[in-house]
Design an enzyme around this catalytic site. Structure first.
Site, PDB file in Angstrom:
ATOM      1  N   LYS A   9      -9.742  -4.090   8.017  1.00 42.76           N
ATOM      2  CA  LYS A   9      -9.352  -3.020   8.940  1.00 42.76           C
ATOM      3  C   LYS A   9     -10.286  -2.965  10.160  1.00 42.76           C
ATOM      4  CE  LYS A   9      -7.147  -0.276   5.263  1.00 42.76           C
ATOM      5  NZ  LYS A   9      -7.204   0.976   4.452  1.00 42.76           N
ATOM      6  N   PHE A  57      -1.565  12.467   5.622  1.00 46.88           N
ATOM      7  CA  PHE A  57      -2.544  11.655   6.353  1.00 46.88           C
ATOM      8  C   PHE A  57      -1.908  10.446   7.039  1.00 46.88           C
ATOM      9  CE2 PHE A  57      -2.518  10.386   1.861  1.00 46.88           C
ATOM     10  CZ  PHE A  57      -2.243   9.029   1.951  1.00 46.88           C
ATOM     11  N   ARG A  85      -7.702  -6.502  -5.945  1.00 45.36           N
ATOM     12  CA  ARG A  85      -7.871  -5.040  -5.903  1.00 45.36           C
ATOM     13  C   ARG A  85      -9.203  -4.629  -6.549  1.00 45.36           C
ATOM     14  NH1 ARG A  85      -4.243  -1.417  -3.353  1.00 45.36           N
ATOM     15  NH2 ARG A  85      -4.394  -0.001  -5.133  1.00 45.36           N
ATOM     16  N   THR A  91      -9.638   3.182  -3.899  1.00 45.96           N
ATOM     17  CA  THR A  91      -9.201   3.618  -2.561  1.00 45.96           C
ATOM     18  C   THR A  91     -10.242   4.491  -1.873  1.00 45.96           C
ATOM     19  OG1 THR A  91      -6.911   3.541  -3.346  1.00 45.96           O
ATOM     20  CG2 THR A  91      -7.340   4.831  -1.343  1.00 45.96           C
ATOM     21  N   ARG A 102     -15.503  -1.960  -1.011  1.00 44.21           N
ATOM     22  CA  ARG A 102     -15.566  -0.562  -0.558  1.00 44.21           C
ATOM     23  C   ARG A 102     -16.806   0.144  -1.108  1.00 44.21           C
ATOM     24  NH1 ARG A 102      -9.142   0.501  -1.670  1.00 44.21           N
ATOM     25  NH2 ARG A 102      -8.335   0.075   0.428  1.00 44.21           N
ATOM     26  N   GLU A 126       4.573  -8.053   2.166  1.00 41.72           N
ATOM     27  CA  GLU A 126       3.532  -7.961   3.198  1.00 41.72           C
ATOM     28  C   GLU A 126       3.239  -9.330   3.818  1.00 41.72           C
ATOM     29  OE1 GLU A 126       1.480  -3.957   1.249  1.00 41.72           O
ATOM     30  OE2 GLU A 126       0.352  -5.828   1.213  1.00 41.72           O
TER      31      GLU A 126
END
Ligand code: DAT
Ligand code: MG
Length: 148
Positions: A9, A57, A85, A91, A102, A126
């Site tokens: 990102k 959101f 994952r 998340t 993360r 995707e």
């Protein structure tokens, strides 16, 4: 062999984490089948996160994804969707285990630095959406050292 879609990102691109993130998938033993730096427009980001369009959101999430360039990737390997994952982590970075991407590099859910497909079916969709030109056909010569 299974494939997954991974997107680094805009925050991770800005923070110079691209190499670190790619290295984690490479060192694991997965094979890179697609890689590109790109900017996506609002309509594209909305389509990518279509399943979340009813969430409060959603608009903030779309703004985040279009706030700068992202790195789109396809990774291949045995169970790469679910293992990917796990490498990425929960998340919400407040709950991501240390050792995950993360868990090691992010603090807030709205800046969680990376996306990974959540199922083989979403990965298929995707990859088709992000790599309409197709992915790279090649075979890694180290596969016999990764797979018995
Ligand atoms: P993941 O990216 O782990 O697959 P998801 O698909 O449920 O998670 O959500 C997509 C992104 O949306 C996620 O990476 C961050 C954001 N998000 C999810 N839940 C959120 C929440 N409760 N508040 C704010 N942002 C959220
Ligand atoms: Mg998701």
């Amino acid at each position: 062999m299974e494939q997954t879609f991974v997107m680094i990102k805009p925050d991770a691109v800005q923070r110079g984490l691209v190499g670190e993130i790619i290295a984690r998938f490479e060192k694991k033993g997965f094979t890179m089948r697609g890689l590109k730096l790109m900017s996506v427009d609002r309509a594209f980001a909305e389509r990518h996160y279509n399943d979340l369009s009813a969430k409060p959101f959603f608009n903030i999430l779309v703004e985040y994804i279009i706030s700068g360039p992202v790195v789109a990737m396809v990774w291949e390997g045995k169970n790469v969707v679910s293992t990917g994952r796990k490498i990425i982590g929960a998340t919400n970075p407040a709950e991501s285990a240390p050792g995950t991407i993360r868990g090691d590099f992010a603090v807030e859910i709205g800046r969680n630095i990376i996306h990974g497909s959540d199922s083989v079916e979403s990965a298929r969709k995707e990859i088709a959406m992000w790599f309409p030109e197709g992915i790279v056909a090649w075979e890694s010569s180290i596969l016999p050292w990764i797979y018995e």
